[in-house]
Design an enzyme around this catalytic site. Structure first.
Site, PDB file in Angstrom:
ATOM      1  N   GLU A   1      -3.010   9.334  -1.033  1.00  0.00           N
ATOM      2  CA  GLU A   1      -2.164  10.005  -0.039  1.00  0.00           C
ATOM      3  C   GLU A   1      -1.092  10.870  -0.688  1.00  0.00           C
ATOM      4  O   GLU A   1      -0.096  11.223  -0.052  1.00  0.00           O
ATOM      5  CB  GLU A   1      -1.563   8.967   0.910  1.00  0.00           C
TER       6      GLU A   1
ATOM      7  N   ARG B   1      -5.131   9.403   7.977  1.00  0.00           N
ATOM      8  CA  ARG B   1      -5.884   8.364   7.270  1.00  0.00           C
ATOM      9  C   ARG B   1      -5.856   8.686   5.777  1.00  0.00           C
ATOM     10  O   ARG B   1      -5.540   9.807   5.378  1.00  0.00           O
ATOM     11  CB  ARG B   1      -7.356   8.301   7.731  1.00  0.00           C
ATOM     12  N   SER B   2      -6.220   7.710   4.958  1.00  0.00           N
ATOM     13  CA  SER B   2      -6.215   7.983   3.519  1.00  0.00           C
ATOM     14  C   SER B   2      -7.282   9.023   3.150  1.00  0.00           C
ATOM     15  O   SER B   2      -7.124   9.767   2.191  1.00  0.00           O
ATOM     16  CB  SER B   2      -6.387   6.699   2.723  1.00  0.00           C
TER      17      SER B   2
ATOM     18  N   GLU C   1       5.248  -1.911   8.119  1.00  0.00           N
ATOM     19  CA  GLU C   1       3.958  -1.883   8.827  1.00  0.00           C
ATOM     20  C   GLU C   1       3.043  -2.985   8.281  1.00  0.00           C
ATOM     21  O   GLU C   1       3.042  -3.266   7.084  1.00  0.00           O
ATOM     22  CB  GLU C   1       3.340  -0.498   8.584  1.00  0.00           C
TER      23      GLU C   1
ATOM     24  N   GLN D   1       0.803  -1.229   0.000  1.00  0.00           N
ATOM     25  CA  GLN D   1       0.000   0.000   0.000  1.00  0.00           C
ATOM     26  C   GLN D   1       0.835   1.278   0.000  1.00  0.00           C
ATOM     27  O   GLN D   1       0.459   2.266  -0.623  1.00  0.00           O
ATOM     28  CB  GLN D   1      -0.915  -0.037   1.224  1.00  0.00           C
TER      29      GLN D   1
HETATM   30  P1  PGA Z   1      -6.213   3.882   5.647  1.00  0.00           P
HETATM   31  O1  PGA Z   1      -4.700   3.556   5.316  1.00  0.00           O
HETATM   32  O2  PGA Z   1      -6.300   5.225   6.230  1.00  0.00           O
HETATM   33  O3  PGA Z   1      -6.884   3.732   4.311  1.00  0.00           O
HETATM   34  O4  PGA Z   1      -6.651   2.796   6.620  1.00  0.00           O
HETATM   35  C1  PGA Z   1      -3.641   3.996   6.107  1.00  0.00           C
HETATM   36  C2  PGA Z   1      -2.838   2.845   6.631  1.00  0.00           C
HETATM   37  O5  PGA Z   1      -3.124   1.660   6.372  1.00  0.00           O
HETATM   38  O6  PGA Z   1      -1.874   3.093   7.356  1.00  0.00           O
HETATM   39 ZN    ZN Z   2      -1.341   0.871   7.639  1.00  0.00          ZN
END
Ligand code: PGA
Ligand code: ZN
Length: 424
Positions: free
Chosen positions: A203, A362-363, A281, A161
């Site tokens: 992001e 957050r995304s 992570e 990701q």
């Molecule tokens: P999310 O991703 O805000 O879409 O959950 C951020 C992450 O996984 O750290």
């Molecule tokens: Zn994460």
């Protein structure tokens, strides 16, 4: 004293509705907070209440959460001293009455909790980081810039990701911000030159259709060098694998293949040997505790292993991880748990247990910059707020510039020491 609490539905960076809360104190002070929203959410996060009414915003409206603030949560704390954060958070939790904040919504509760803290800071005539952290709050975090987006945050074929730059070799936060930004621009040219698209993911990182995860790391290292920095010495790299998103029934599906947990752990060991990776992570699924133990035994002394979906900023899940010897770092997202007090409890537990912490956006984000203050308040030393581009991402980094300026000589940049136990 809290005189009134209001709320409204606003939009986040993905064009989805979210909650904004305003708190009015009896001396006329007004402060507001806006709530972020994830896409690759952990199964154990506190509950984000959405209307489910398909005739508005495809069911994603938050009018129920807004109503919960106005009709229930606000009235429950009216007349309470705004500086009584823990009392207020307990009232909010009790008013909701459920284990995962599903009745009034964690999005409603968090908006109130953070807006109260900001109003109390204002009433005390202190910046938020100082109000929450006290006189010893002084550590500016290493920014982890997510410059290549994959997984649920982009429509490309990359399974991991997030791909981070960690400019820990800089002297100050502002220098780290400049380094990361310079590398980001070089990365864009390099991707372009190699024939890849340079459109952005959620992001602010680029979302090229790279052939593999490894190729993402190679581009990062190349861009660090071409920008004039030494990979590993000046700037490290990191990953948010978000492995729960490609896990099914004991098997990880990545780079077009099926991987057993052991094979995947070998793969990570190879990445850590081949690249200056300082942090990984959610390397494994959020319920794969047994393999998390194996991973931590194998790589925990070499690299920071961060639990995001694994721990969901929840002191109970973190305590379980500490007991089992799982991971060595906590990702901190205020909306995963839903109140400021519980967030700080999770951070305390992590630090007391020798775990590092990384604060996170957050995304789906807003212009709210609360996490920039919180990361300094607790001297965490690490923050991820996306690429150094897109205003909702940059808003947090810009707030850190202001905090660094305000602290002046008292500011300490976390630097490489933030990752001291680990490689790099
Ligand atoms: P999310 O991703 O805000 O879409 O959950 C951020 C992450 O996984 O750290
Ligand atoms: Zn994460």
């Amino acid at each position: 004293l809290i005189e009134a609490v209001g709320a409204r539905e606003i939009l986040d960076s993905r064009g989805n509705p979210t909650v904004e809360v305003e708190v009015l104190l009896d001396d006329g002070i007004v402060q507001r907070a806006a709530v972020p929203s994830g896409a690759s959410t952990g199964a154990f996060e506190a509950y984000e209440l959405r209307d489910g009414d398909k005739s508005r915003y495809g069911g994603k409206g938050v009018l129920k959460a807004v109503a919960a603030v106005i009709d229930e949560l606000g009235p429950a704390i009216e007349g309470v001293d705004a500086s009584e954060q823990r009392v207020i958070d307990e009232i909010l939790i009790a008013t909701d009455g459920t284990e995962n904040k599903s009745r009034t919504g964690a999005n409603a509760i968090l908006g109130v909790s953070l807006a109260v803290a900001k109003a109390a800071a204002d009433a005390a005539d202190l910046p938020l980081f100082r109000y929450v952290g006290g006189p010893n709050a002084h550590v500016l975090p290493v920014p982890l810039f997510n410059v290549i987006n994959g997984g649920e945050h982009a429509d490309n074929g990359i399974d991991f990701q997030e791909f981070f730059l960690a400019p820990y070799g800089a002297e100050t936060f502002s220098e780290a911000l400049r380094w990361g930004t310079e590398i980001y621009h070089v990365l864009k040219s390099e991707l372009k030159a190699a024939g890849y698209a340079t459109g952005l993911g959620d992001e602010g990182g680029f979302a090229p259709d790279l052939p593999s995860n490894r190729a993402g790391l190679e581009f990062l290292i190349d861009a660090i060098s071409k920008a004039g920095f030494t990979p590993g010495k000046d700037v490290g790299v990191g990953l948010d694998v978000a492995a729960s998103e490609f896990y099914n029934d004991g098997v990880y599906h990545m780079d077009g293949k099926d991987w057993t947990p052991d094979q995947l752990i070998d793969y990570y060991a190879d990445l850590v040997d081949s690249f200056p990776v300082v942090t990984i992570e959610d390397a494994l699924d959020e319920e794969d505790w047994e393999n998390w133990q194996k991973l931590t035994e194998r790589l925990g002394s070499k690299v920071q292993l961060v639990g995001d979906d694994l721990f969901v900023t929840n002191p109970k899940r973190l305590a379980k991880g500490i007991d089992l010897g799982v991971a060595n770092s906590l990702l901190v997202k205020v909306n995963q748990i839903g109140t400021l007090s519980e967030t700080l409890d999770a951070v305390d537990l992590a630090h007391r247990s020798g775990y590092t912490t990384m604060f996170s956006h957050r995304s789906g984000e807003t212009e709210d910059t609360t996490i920039a203050d919180l990361v300094v308040a607790v001297n965490s030393g690490q923050i991820k707020s996306g690429a150094p581009a897109r205003s909702e991402r940059v808003a947090k980094y810009n707030q850190l510039l202001r905090i660094e300026e305000e602290l002046g000589d008292a500011a300490t940049f976390a630097g490489r020491a933030a990752f001291r136990r680990y490689k790099g």
